[in-house]
Design an enzyme around this catalytic site. Structure first.
Site, mmCIF file in Angstrom:
data_model
loop_
_atom_site.group_PDB
_atom_site.id
_atom_site.type_symbol
_atom_site.label_atom_id
_atom_site.label_comp_id
_atom_site.label_asym_id
_atom_site.label_seq_id
_atom_site.Cartn_x
_atom_site.Cartn_y
_atom_site.Cartn_z
ATOM 1 N N GLU A 87 0.843 -1.209 0.000
ATOM 2 C CA GLU A 87 0.000 0.000 0.000
ATOM 3 C C GLU A 87 0.872 1.251 0.000
ATOM 4 O OE1 GLU A 87 -3.107 0.045 2.995
ATOM 5 O OE2 GLU A 87 -3.235 2.229 2.871
ATOM 6 N N LYS A 281 -6.492 -0.688 11.894
ATOM 7 C CA LYS A 281 -5.967 -1.118 10.583
ATOM 8 C C LYS A 281 -4.716 -0.290 10.267
ATOM 9 C CE LYS A 281 -5.766 -1.179 5.860
ATOM 10 N NZ LYS A 281 -4.962 -0.321 4.991
ATOM 11 N N ASP A 297 4.808 -14.393 11.458
ATOM 12 C CA ASP A 297 3.464 -14.796 11.052
ATOM 13 C C ASP A 297 2.483 -13.633 11.274
ATOM 14 O OD1 ASP A 297 0.921 -15.896 10.900
ATOM 15 O OD2 ASP A 297 1.461 -17.748 11.917
ATOM 16 N N HIS A 394 -2.085 10.577 0.187
ATOM 17 C CA HIS A 394 -2.443 9.367 -0.552
ATOM 18 C C HIS A 394 -2.477 9.619 -2.047
ATOM 19 C CE1 HIS A 394 -4.342 6.122 2.143
ATOM 20 N NE2 HIS A 394 -3.275 6.646 2.700
#
Ligand code: MEV
Length: 443
Positions: A87, A281, A297, A394
């Site tokens: 991202e 998130k 992991d 962004h």
């Protein structure tokens, strides 16, 4: 109706055979897809064999960007942090947060605990009260029988640190649990834990069968597996400074106003699960990237973090903020079960380099590093949200990605960046811009 594409014995085909079957059955242009997939094979056959060994039915590699967020000051030590993430803006945000806090004392962390957990679930219709009275003998047998499995770990300072017999029969008829706590030192410990639990399962059956009190009442082992919920394998990361030292922000926002808006944003994430999910998130944007880069992991770390975020019964922000007595304090307690030895950490060629880049950290040091990156990520995201809004940064990255799709040159990228500086362009607007530029230059 679409013809079903089913194959038996796919795993037995050679790698080329597998690709061939895939491209011929699922793609319109098999030859070029085949070439493309093969082009991502590692040029060094031995390296490719290592990668293929990580999984099954591999046909190619899936490249992801490997970036660096430099200038992280964590507990007085500076790090350049490897991040694997697809991202845009994530590495930039982590690095921006690191730079901001570098001038304000950096990140302070404290590993609060490193306890891992495993469970044996069994079904039994015997007298649980009697078994409970025998638990010391039971635990001794479980440990004695598994001795060979944890002697080495004990030599490294770890091992089994607790065993508990838990009654779940009021929830599910006849179901009980042996909950085991472990210290696994620098390894994540999944294999170690699971092997011991399976041994415990066998020993439990033998213990009950061999004990006259429990005659004819053999337990049935349902499952033996580690728990990915490790609330006691936890680290705190924190940043703080005087509110006046926060500086000034875009849109004429001064330090007092920033602190107040930032604090409110964190409070909202504490009370509203919709916002909390996005807030967390953002934290995992940073955490997962480092977890991946170091061969750990990320599914385990994510699953654990989200359960922890819901430990009060409601899903909430993982991070907290406090603005009192002229001080700004922003922190996060986060459970992180990671390792720096074993698993992929030494096998994956780049994960190995990531750990070298971080100075060969212990698992505890890696917990501190990862937590600091998560907090930095969260700080930068919320800082943008309460000042300029997120789209500005962004869109800049998004614009560059769109330009790459049109094979833009350095010059075209720089002109497009100037032209779209205060706009949020669509893909077609970017295409038109590039086409016009090329036409004007007769390219
Ligand atoms: C985007 O990947 C992450 C953010 O949405 C996090 C947040 O809203 O705090 C920017």
């Amino acid at each position: 109706m679409e013809e079903k594409k089913i194959i038996s014995g796919f795993s037995k085909l050679s790698k080329t055979g597998k690709i061939k079957w895939i491209v011929e059955n699922f793609f319109k242009d098999p030859e070029s897809v085949m070439k493309e997939l093969v082009s991502y094979w590692h040029k060094d056959h031995e390296q490719q064999k290592i990668l293929d060994g990580f999984s099954e039915n591999t046909i190619s590699n899936f490249p992801m960007p490997y970036g660096i967020a430099p200038n992280f000051l964590i507990d007085g030590k500076t790090y350049a942090i490897p991040m694997v993430i697809e991202e845009s803006s994530v590495v930039a945000a982590a690095a921006a947060g690191a730079k901001f806090w570098m001038d304000r004392g950096g990140f302070k962390t404290k590993v609060i605990g490193t306890t891992k957990v495993g469970q044996v679930h069994f079904q039994w219709f015997g007298d649980f009260e009697k078994l409970k009275k025998e638990e010391i003998n039971l635990f001794n047998k479980l440990k004695n029988d598994a001795l060979d499995l944890y002697t080495n770990m004990e030599k490294r300072g770890g091992g089994i640190t607790g065993i508990e017999l838990i009654d779940l029969s009021h929830e599910i008829k006849g179901i009980y649990q042996i909950k085991v706590e472990f210290e696994t030192c620098d390894s994540m410990g999944a294999n170690f834990i699971n092997s011991i639990l399976e041994s415990f399962g066998n020993s439990l059956v033998a213990f009950i069968e061999e004990n006259d009190q429990f005659k004819n009442k053999a337990p049935e082992i349902i499952m033996c597996i580690l728990s990915n919920y490790t609330p006691d394998c936890i680290v705190r990361a924190e940043v703080s400074c005087k509110i006046k030292d926060l500086g000034t922000f875009a849109n004429d926002i001064d330090s007092e106003e920033f602190a107040s808006r930032f604090n409110t944003a964190v409070e909202i994430a504490q009370v509203d699960p919709y916002r909390a999910t996005t807030h967390n998130k953002g934290i995992f944007n940073g955490i997962d990237a480092v977890v991946l880069a170091t061969g750990n992991d990320f599914r385990a770390v994510e699953a654990c973090g989200h359960t922890y975020a819901a430990r009060s019964g409601q899903y909430r922000s993982l991070s907290s903020c406090d603005i009192k007595n002229g001080q700004f304090k922003f922190w996060m307690d986060i459970p992180l079960s990671v390792g720096t030895i074993g698993g992929l950490t030494k096998l994956h060629p780049i994960a190995k380099r990531s750990l070298e880049l971080l100075g060969h950290p212990s698992a505890s040091e890696l917990m501190s590093i990862i937590a600091a990156v998560g907090l930095s990520q969260n700080f930068s995201a919320v800082r943008s949200l309460v000042t300029t809004g997120i789209q500005k940064g962004h869109m800049k990255m998004h614009l560059i990605n769109m330009l790459y799709q049109f094979n833009a040159t350095e010059k075209e990228i720089s002109e497009a960046e100037n032209y779209f500086m205060d706009k949020t362009p669509s893909s077609s607007e970017v295409r038109n811009f590039i086409e016009k530029m090329r036409k004007d230059l007769n390219v």
